[in-house]
Design an enzyme around this catalytic site. Sequence first.
Site, PDB file in Angstrom:
ATOM      1  N   LYS A 281      -7.664   8.898 -27.512  1.00  0.00           N
ATOM      2  CA  LYS A 281      -8.453   9.834 -26.393  1.00  0.00           C
ATOM      3  C   LYS A 281      -9.847   9.694 -26.533  1.00  0.00           C
ATOM      4  O   LYS A 281     -10.398  10.249 -27.463  1.00  0.00           O
ATOM      5  CB  LYS A 281      -7.644  10.995 -26.774  1.00  0.00           C
ATOM      6  N   TRP A 282     -10.613   9.446 -25.435  1.00  0.00           N
ATOM      7  CA  TRP A 282     -12.028   9.281 -25.334  1.00  0.00           C
ATOM      8  C   TRP A 282     -12.570  10.504 -24.450  1.00  0.00           C
ATOM      9  O   TRP A 282     -12.285  10.496 -23.139  1.00  0.00           O
ATOM     10  CB  TRP A 282     -12.334   7.962 -24.588  1.00  0.00           C
ATOM     11  N   ASP A 283     -12.986  11.435 -25.203  1.00  0.00           N
ATOM     12  CA  ASP A 283     -13.486  12.534 -24.572  1.00  0.00           C
ATOM     13  C   ASP A 283     -14.968  12.536 -24.320  1.00  0.00           C
ATOM     14  O   ASP A 283     -15.608  11.610 -24.837  1.00  0.00           O
ATOM     15  CB  ASP A 283     -13.131  13.761 -25.645  1.00  0.00           C
ATOM     16  N   MET A 284     -15.399  13.238 -23.546  1.00  0.00           N
ATOM     17  CA  MET A 284     -16.864  13.562 -23.099  1.00  0.00           C
ATOM     18  C   MET A 284     -17.175  15.015 -22.530  1.00  0.00           C
ATOM     19  O   MET A 284     -16.600  15.252 -21.576  1.00  0.00           O
ATOM     20  CB  MET A 284     -17.124  12.521 -22.053  1.00  0.00           C
ATOM     21  N   ASN A 285     -17.630  15.825 -23.475  1.00  0.00           N
ATOM     22  CA  ASN A 285     -17.706  17.329 -23.023  1.00  0.00           C
ATOM     23  C   ASN A 285     -19.113  17.919 -22.541  1.00  0.00           C
ATOM     24  O   ASN A 285     -19.160  19.149 -22.676  1.00  0.00           O
ATOM     25  CB  ASN A 285     -17.189  17.888 -24.364  1.00  0.00           C
TER      26      ASN A 285
ATOM     27  N   ARG B 221     -22.178  22.704 -25.171  1.00  0.00           N
ATOM     28  CA  ARG B 221     -21.228  22.911 -26.321  1.00  0.00           C
ATOM     29  C   ARG B 221     -21.896  22.310 -27.610  1.00  0.00           C
ATOM     30  O   ARG B 221     -21.327  21.870 -28.433  1.00  0.00           O
ATOM     31  CB  ARG B 221     -19.914  21.851 -26.088  1.00  0.00           C
TER      32      ARG B 221
ATOM     33  N   ASP C 137      -8.217  20.332 -18.458  1.00  0.00           N
ATOM     34  CA  ASP C 137      -7.770  21.116 -19.500  1.00  0.00           C
ATOM     35  C   ASP C 137      -7.178  22.461 -19.044  1.00  0.00           C
ATOM     36  O   ASP C 137      -6.666  23.053 -20.159  1.00  0.00           O
ATOM     37  CB  ASP C 137      -9.252  21.801 -20.244  1.00  0.00           C
TER      38      ASP C 137
ATOM     39  N   ASP D 196      -6.227  15.281 -32.449  1.00  0.00           N
ATOM     40  CA  ASP D 196      -7.364  15.625 -31.175  1.00  0.00           C
ATOM     41  C   ASP D 196      -8.668  16.022 -32.271  1.00  0.00           C
ATOM     42  O   ASP D 196      -8.726  15.745 -33.416  1.00  0.00           O
ATOM     43  CB  ASP D 196      -7.018  16.763 -30.627  1.00  0.00           C
ATOM     44  N   ASP D 197      -9.371  16.668 -31.619  1.00  0.00           N
ATOM     45  CA  ASP D 197     -10.831  17.105 -32.176  1.00  0.00           C
ATOM     46  C   ASP D 197     -10.828  17.705 -33.575  1.00  0.00           C
ATOM     47  O   ASP D 197      -9.749  18.225 -33.871  1.00  0.00           O
ATOM     48  CB  ASP D 197     -11.518  17.964 -31.235  1.00  0.00           C
TER      49      ASP D 197
ATOM     50  N   CYS E 242     -11.047  11.141 -20.807  1.00  0.00           N
ATOM     51  CA  CYS E 242     -11.023  12.724 -20.881  1.00  0.00           C
ATOM     52  C   CYS E 242     -12.331  12.981 -20.652  1.00  0.00           C
ATOM     53  O   CYS E 242     -13.363  12.301 -21.243  1.00  0.00           O
ATOM     54  CB  CYS E 242     -10.330  13.164 -21.959  1.00  0.00           C
TER      55      CYS E 242
HETATM   56  C1  DGJ Z   1     -11.840  18.725 -24.218  1.00  0.00           C
HETATM   57  C2  DGJ Z   1     -10.492  18.093 -23.918  1.00  0.00           C
HETATM   58  O1  DGJ Z   1     -10.553  18.217 -22.693  1.00  0.00           O
HETATM   59  C3  DGJ Z   1      -9.435  18.816 -24.774  1.00  0.00           C
HETATM   60  O2  DGJ Z   1      -8.227  18.196 -24.464  1.00  0.00           O
HETATM   61  C4  DGJ Z   1      -9.958  18.492 -26.234  1.00  0.00           C
HETATM   62  O3  DGJ Z   1      -9.792  17.370 -26.589  1.00  0.00           O
HETATM   63  C5  DGJ Z   1     -11.185  19.109 -26.404  1.00  0.00           C
HETATM   64  N1  DGJ Z   1     -12.116  18.633 -25.536  1.00  0.00           N
HETATM   65  C6  DGJ Z   1     -11.485  18.921 -28.124  1.00  0.00           C
HETATM   66  O4  DGJ Z   1     -12.637  19.375 -28.254  1.00  0.00           O
END
Ligand code: DGJ
Length: 736
Positions: free
Chosen positions: A477-481, A444, A549, A367-368, A527
């Site tokens: 895993k393609w995230d977007m926070n 973030r 999460d 992961d990250d 994600c």
């Molecule tokens: C948010 C994701 O939902 C988590 O599973 C994880 O990948 C974190 N970001 C990592 O920054």
Amino acid sequence: MPILYNETTREFHLQTEKTSYIFCVLENDQLGQLYYGKRMRHRESFQHLFHVEATPNTACTNEGDLVFSLDLIKQEYPAYGTTDFREPVYQVLQEGGSRITNFVYRNHEIFHGKKKLDGLPATYVEGDEEATTLEVSLYDKEIDVEVRLSYTVFEELNAIARSGKFINHGQGKVNLTRALSASLDLPDSNFEMVQLSGSWARERHIKNRKLVPGIQSIASTRGTSSAQQNPFLALKRPETTEHQGEVYGVSLVYSGNFLAQVEVDHYDVTRLMIGINPFDFNWLLKSGEDFQTPEVVLVYSADGLNDMSQTFHRLYRTRLARGKWRDRERPVLINNWEATYFDFDEKKIFELAKSSKELGVELFVLDDGWFGKRDDDTTSLGDWSVDRRKLPNGITQLAKDIAGLGMEFGLWFEPEMVSKTSELYKAHPDWVIHVENRRISHGRNQFVLDFSRREVVDFIHSLMAEVLQDAPISYVKWDMNRYMTEIGSLALPANRQREVAHRYILGVYSLYERLTTDFPEVLFESCAGGGSRFDPGLLHYAPQGWTSDNTDAVERLKIQYGTSLVYPISSMGAHVSAVPNHQVGRVTSLETRANTAYFGVFGYELDVTMMTDEEKEQVKEQIAFYKKHRLLIQQGQFYRLESPFAGDGNCTSWMVVSEDQDEAMLGYYQVLSRPNPGLTRVIFKGLNPEFEYAIDGIGTTFFGDELMGAGLQLNRHLSNDHPTDFSSVVYKLKHV
Ligand code: DGJ
């Protein structure tokens, strides 16, 4: 033929196996809605379904005619400004300032199959016989603009996919100030509106409200479909339950700002519409340009919410999700996020992988924190090259070492973001979504890349492609926070600034399209800080998404139950994590954590190296159990039995049944233990009444009709006679 046209009455009758959708060309040549609901036999004319009665003070269309008023007529793709006072589905601002249009029927075409939607995800067919499409062309001759409405009828799947395309054939320019995808006028308002609402860590909870006169709506202005509201809405009769009664479901195949709105008018007609949120939207359509609206999937069921969901599941699992992974059994994965967060090195990762391999895990996901200098969330997004301090031998070597263990390797990216402390930001500060001379808010500590610009998408594509080419990576895993703020692009002129949010999403889709095409063997999981962009749009490219999460087994009951209203079980990432749970601090048994996660795409997200031998044995058994039954779980029919949103929410149950009804699996969950409880019974669904079933762990066999009638008596305390909170059982049934 599932689409019938009557030339004399100018009526269209769209039929699926269980539904009819009927509309017509009105006397003013606009389109009128006549019926959507349970399938009806075809007849020469449905004009008796058209109803209009003169009322005093009504604004009427034609001089001398006191009856024909659009305010009194159910419509198919309504406009504002003539005689209908309800909110319209579209509006076209013209050069002279006028917003008045008159789009009238010009012609139509019916053909087998379904066309692709330019730049947008959509349902599809694998052979032209799978669906029939009607395209109706409406034309406004004053401005020489056409709107082409498309209806694809999935006859066997009982769904209709709609969208619209505006085409400017004229010399001038127009602005679409509003261009939703579809509208549906229903003849009464005796409905409850069902929506999926929430927030981070409590996504897609089911909420109901009774319709009242006026407007009620849900929307997103966050730049993504969002955790707050999902691009879905259902109208159900007050008496409709999971397994009986009428319901209309609309689901938007889109990942950006949307609006889903219901307006009940003065005659109790209910107008339901859905599409791109018109708030802060405008699209300049120059001569020769066109604009494609996202697709909406309409599902009607006379057999309750669960039947509606099964229709969405079937369609979305088989004809929206695509690629090699669509039908493949999904691997059991372990993700290091909750095990290590940013604090790891090669040794730790390898140990985790090795231990999880011994337990039966098939895919290791890093992961990250593997790139740039990312020791926390303040830096490095955009610098997609390995952090040699943590991984001195690089990603390629790590992936190879993990492959050497006999495991697949997966990697996390957050392609749409940039940190201010990064090489990318240093080189291209203008690539951030922002407005000149205004503060840029962060989320973030990070900023959103301007994916409305082709060169930005190209750049990120080249970085990601390089990593994916070099290393044996089989999962991304393609995230977007974070959500979008101060929306603006330096690359677009003033009159296109309100296009940025939509252009951004088109950029995201284009990157997904390129990567999934270049790397067809890679399994993508979407994600967005958990499930903040869990929508049909992304399901097209990524057949599974990180549901939330929140990995607490009790919280997950609501999240997974709500998500299942629209999304198939094969799309929901579900992991067993450590206790006390990192999001809510709850301690649940390993058994209950797995029993909940089984009903999804199963995995682990904890430090397996810290587990006791006894726990490891249990995990081994869980993984073996899931592998044995994952085809049933991932591709079976899902039935919701008892809702965590009903009553005090103490009990939840659900089950899956294989297509041939030979196998089934039940999950039953009780949140709090109760003193001296009454008898607990579960009534099954979807079994074959004639089949005799053996249930693992229970000596007797039962017939399907018994299990669906009398049900199965469960142990009073669920967990081996010992009363305890957060208990659960999973039963596997097999036809003997
Ligand atoms: C948010 C994701 O939902 C988590 O599973 C994880 O990948 C974190 N970001 C990592 O920054």
